[in-house]
Design an enzyme around this catalytic site. Structure first.
Site, short mmCIF file in Angstrom:
data_model
loop_
_atom_site.label_atom_id
_atom_site.label_comp_id
_atom_site.label_asym_id
_atom_site.label_seq_id
_atom_site.Cartn_x
_atom_site.Cartn_y
_atom_site.Cartn_z
N GLY A 42 0.81 7.79 9.24
CA GLY A 42 0.45 6.56 8.56
C GLY A 42 1.54 6.05 7.65
O GLY A 42 2.38 6.82 7.16
N SER A 43 1.54 4.76 7.41
CA SER A 43 2.44 4.16 6.43
C SER A 43 1.93 4.45 5.02
O SER A 43 0.82 4.93 4.83
CB SER A 43 2.54 2.65 6.66
OG SER A 43 3.09 2.37 7.93
N GLY A 44 2.75 4.14 4.05
CA GLY A 44 2.39 4.39 2.66
C GLY A 44 2.97 5.67 2.11
O GLY A 44 2.78 5.98 0.93
N HIS A 45 3.68 6.44 2.98
CA HIS A 45 4.27 7.71 2.56
C HIS A 45 5.80 7.64 2.53
O HIS A 45 6.47 8.67 2.47
CB HIS A 45 3.85 8.83 3.50
CG HIS A 45 2.37 9.00 3.60
ND1 HIS A 45 1.58 9.24 2.50
CD2 HIS A 45 1.53 8.95 4.67
CE1 HIS A 45 0.32 9.34 2.88
NE2 HIS A 45 0.26 9.16 4.19
N HIS A 86 -3.61 11.54 0.49
CA HIS A 86 -4.50 10.40 0.69
C HIS A 86 -5.64 10.42 -0.32
O HIS A 86 -6.60 9.66 -0.19
CB HIS A 86 -5.10 10.41 2.10
CG HIS A 86 -4.07 10.54 3.18
ND1 HIS A 86 -3.87 11.72 3.87
CD2 HIS A 86 -3.20 9.64 3.68
CE1 HIS A 86 -2.90 11.53 4.75
NE2 HIS A 86 -2.47 10.30 4.65
#
Length: 335
Positions: free
Chosen positions: A57-60, A222
């Site tokens: 996932g993106s955001g990392h 998350h």
């Protein structure tokens, strides 16, 4: 009250981020025409080489696409924020990096990623591409040792991907690349601490609540529950809690070597990370453990979450060589 972000529309954030990354690192990575979420190294894939495909996932950021480049990952499949990439970009990445020697999939141990990467592996098998999968499970706070298969993959991905990418770049066989990847995972240990929540671009609302004077040891990237929520402690006390947990499982002996990563979860500044790193090194010196290399900064984030994680990789000669192997990626390099 909505959180503040420098974005346009929340639903466009990931693709606009990718546009900006490709503009900044056009000499290192490219986007496949067949899928805009498939990011491939310009210099990594080649005939006879095991391809390494990572993703999540993106955001990392800079995980995962920041580690695409020669000497590390050949491609990354990009998902929405905190969401697995669907099979299609994984499939396109796989085809793009297949050099005839097989492809290694590596990603964090999350249900959505496992499902979609497994589906992709089944699909490319029909094109006679052999795929092996190694999950990262470095978050030792997320499950006990006797249930290691349930552990999450977090910032230790940095070391695990690095070792596997070096093995692939050295033109080792698929069997050897898989062996080294599993060894790297087995010898990598991470524990984090969260001080505040983060918010998704689409909702701009905090994804969990935490008091002004609270922290949570072991929280996932998350917002998954950690080991304990308690009053905020000093940097040395927090670091000791984390190091004690890691030492309890890694059990390093005098004269052993480690690589160290002190990672920001998003908004924790370098000042605080280096204060923690100071204590990490003190504890390692007290135990007679040699620090081979140290990285301090943002390597696996959780949007704007405040907090940090500490990772130790328990090195031997083989893994030391893999960590030292040169790589040139969009957001990371070793010369």
């Amino acid at each position: 009250m909505a959180t503040k972000k420098i974005i346009n529309k929340g639903d466009d954030a990931v693709d606009e981020m990718l546009d900006g990354i490709l503009d900044a690192h056009a000499d290192t990575v490219m986007r496949l025409d067949s899928n805009k979420r498939s990011i491939v190294s310009r210099n990594g894939p080649r005939k006879g080489k095991v391809g390494l495909v990572i993703g999540g996932g993106s955001g990392h950021e800079p995980s995962f696409l920041g580690f695409v480049g020669k000497g590390l990952a050949d491609a990354a499949a990009i998902g929405n924020v905190f969401a697995s990439p669907p099979p299609d970009p994984i499939i396109e990445c796989t085809k793009a990096v297949d050099g005839g020697a097989g492809v290694l999939y590596m990603y964090g141990n999350y249900a959505g990623d496992v499902m979609n990467f497994d589906m992709a592996a089944e699909m490319v098998a029909m094109d006679d591409i052999e795929v092996r999968t190694v999950l990262s499970t470095d978050d030792i706070a997320s499950a006990p040792l006797n249930e290691k298969h349930k552990r999450r993959g977090v910032a230790g991905n940095f070391f695990i991907f690095k070792a596997a990418g070096a093995a692939c770049d050295k033109m080792l066989s698929l069997d050897e690349c898989e062996r080294i990847a599993r060894k790297a995972n087995d010898r990598t240990y991470t524990v984090g601490v969260a001080l505040s929540p983060c918010s998704l671009p689409q909702t701009r609302k905090w994804n969990f609540e935490m008091g002004d004077d609270e922290m949570e040891i072991g929280m996932g990237i998350h917002g998954e529950p950690g080991m304990s929520r308690e009053p905020l402690q000093t940097a040395d006390d927090i670091t000791d809690r984390i190091i004690d947990k890691i030492f309890g499982e890694m059990a390093p002996a005098k004269g052993d070597r480690v690589a160290v990563l002190v990672n920001s979860l998003g908004s924790t500044p370098l000042m605080e990370l280096y204060i923690m790193n100071r204590r990490v090194h003190q504890r390692l010196r007290e135990r007679g453990v040699e620090v081979h290399k140290t990285w301090v900064g943002t390597y696996c984030s959780s949007l704007e979450m405040a907090g940090a994680s500490i990772t130790l990789m328990h090195l031997d000669d083989e893994l030391t060589g893999m960590i030292d192997h040169p790589c040139d990626c969009a957001m990371f390099s070793v010369k």
